[in-house]
Design a protein around this motif. Structure first.
Motif, mmCIF file in Angstrom:
data_model
loop_
_atom_site.group_PDB
_atom_site.id
_atom_site.type_symbol
_atom_site.label_atom_id
_atom_site.label_comp_id
_atom_site.label_asym_id
_atom_site.label_seq_id
_atom_site.Cartn_x
_atom_site.Cartn_y
_atom_site.Cartn_z
ATOM 1 N N TYR A 1 0.757 -1.212 0.125
ATOM 2 C CA TYR A 1 -0.036 0.102 0.023
ATOM 3 C C TYR A 1 0.770 1.361 0.030
ATOM 4 C CZ TYR A 1 -4.829 -1.573 0.199
ATOM 5 O OH TYR A 1 -6.132 -2.138 -0.072
ATOM 6 N N ILE B 1 1.046 2.836 -3.248
ATOM 7 C CA ILE B 1 -0.085 3.351 -4.128
ATOM 8 C C ILE B 1 -0.910 4.393 -3.262
ATOM 9 C CG2 ILE B 1 -0.331 1.384 -5.386
ATOM 10 C CD1 ILE B 1 -2.590 0.443 -3.539
ATOM 11 N N ILE B 2 -0.455 4.613 -2.177
ATOM 12 C CA ILE B 2 -1.436 5.788 -1.507
ATOM 13 C C ILE B 2 -0.845 7.077 -1.639
ATOM 14 C CG2 ILE B 2 -1.684 6.658 0.911
ATOM 15 C CD1 ILE B 2 -1.635 3.789 2.017
ATOM 16 N N VAL C 1 -11.440 5.617 -1.540
ATOM 17 C CA VAL C 1 -10.403 4.455 -1.766
ATOM 18 C C VAL C 1 -11.446 3.038 -2.101
ATOM 19 C CG1 VAL C 1 -8.565 4.962 -0.182
ATOM 20 C CG2 VAL C 1 -10.516 4.158 0.788
ATOM 21 N N LYS D 1 -10.699 6.833 -8.687
ATOM 22 C CA LYS D 1 -9.495 7.510 -8.030
ATOM 23 C C LYS D 1 -8.504 8.176 -8.690
ATOM 24 C CE LYS D 1 -9.336 2.988 -6.320
ATOM 25 N NZ LYS D 1 -8.909 2.032 -5.491
ATOM 26 N N THR E 1 -6.025 5.782 -3.260
ATOM 27 C CA THR E 1 -5.088 4.475 -3.426
ATOM 28 C C THR E 1 -5.384 4.324 -5.115
ATOM 29 O OG1 THR E 1 -6.883 2.904 -3.040
ATOM 30 C CG2 THR E 1 -5.386 3.266 -1.244
ATOM 31 N N GLY F 1 -8.398 -1.293 -2.278
ATOM 32 C CA GLY F 1 -9.144 -0.328 -1.317
ATOM 33 C C GLY F 1 -9.842 -1.097 -0.562
#
Length: 207
Positions: A46, A49-50, A157, A168, A182, A187
């Motif tokens: 994560y 991708i955050i 998300v 997103k 994300t 998500g």
């Protein structure tokens, strides 16, 4: 001998996750949120991708301290947010998706309930949004922004393979909206709840 203390388990988990955070560009407060997401999902990827924008953490903390109502698109997210922390800040978290009027409105207009629920939230003056499941909710929210609506901040998300990634990416293209997202198919409601909890814990002493 295994660890049997919830606080000790969480502390040890965060120490392990901290080792995964080397060479990231998150601020200290953003890192707290990312670590909470990784702790919730068990997925260190994560951190790749955050994405944050426009001081999301700072603006969300201000909203919490002001007692702003939070809209979430699922009851699962609502159930996953720390109730004591919400109560200490006099915050109501709402999800209209299961309301009878939303069911009827969605049926009449041929939309999803998530879409109709966003309309209701905007009409009722909600300014803080959490979308963890339905891309249609995020698309609709951004349509409202295009019409002049100004949210305080957005957690975007949604999870899945149909529209989630695209919704997103569209969210992240907006400027002047404090947000977290994300950028992938990943998500979910649990991720949304972990983001809310992370920010609540920054301003609220935990029992």
């Amino acid at each position: 001998m295994y660890i049997n203390s919830p606080k000790e388990i969480e502390s040890k988990s965060m120490d392990i996750i901290e080792e995964e955070m080397d060479k990231t560009s998150f601020t200290d407060e953003e890192k707290i949120v990312v670590k909470r997401i990784i702790h919730t999902t068990g997925d260190p990827s994560y951190k790749e991708i955050i994405k944050f924008k426009e001081d999301f953490v700072g603006e969300f903390k201000k909203a919490i301290l002001s007692g702003e109502k939070i809209y979430t698109d699922t009851n699962m997210t609502k159930a996953g947010v720390n109730k004591k922390a919400l109560n200490k800040n006099n915050i109501e978290i709402v999800s209209y998706v299961s309301d009878p009027d939303i069911f009827e409105k969605a049926k009449k207009n041929g939309t999803t309930r998530s879409y109709a629920a966003i309309e209701k939230a905007v009409e009722e003056g909600v300014k803080v949004f959490s979308v963890g499941n339905a891309p249609t909710a995020l698309f609709k929210l951004l349509e409202e922004v295009d019409k002049g609506f100004k949210p305080i901040c957005i957690i975007g998300v949604p999870v899945g393979f149909v529209g989630a990634k695209e919704s997103k990416e569209l969210l992240y293209s907006y400027n002047n909206i404090p947000l977290i997202t994300t950028l992938s198919t990943k998500g979910g409601s649990n991720v949304a709840a972990s983001i809310i909890n992370a920010c609540l814990y920054m301003v609220t002493e935990r029992d």
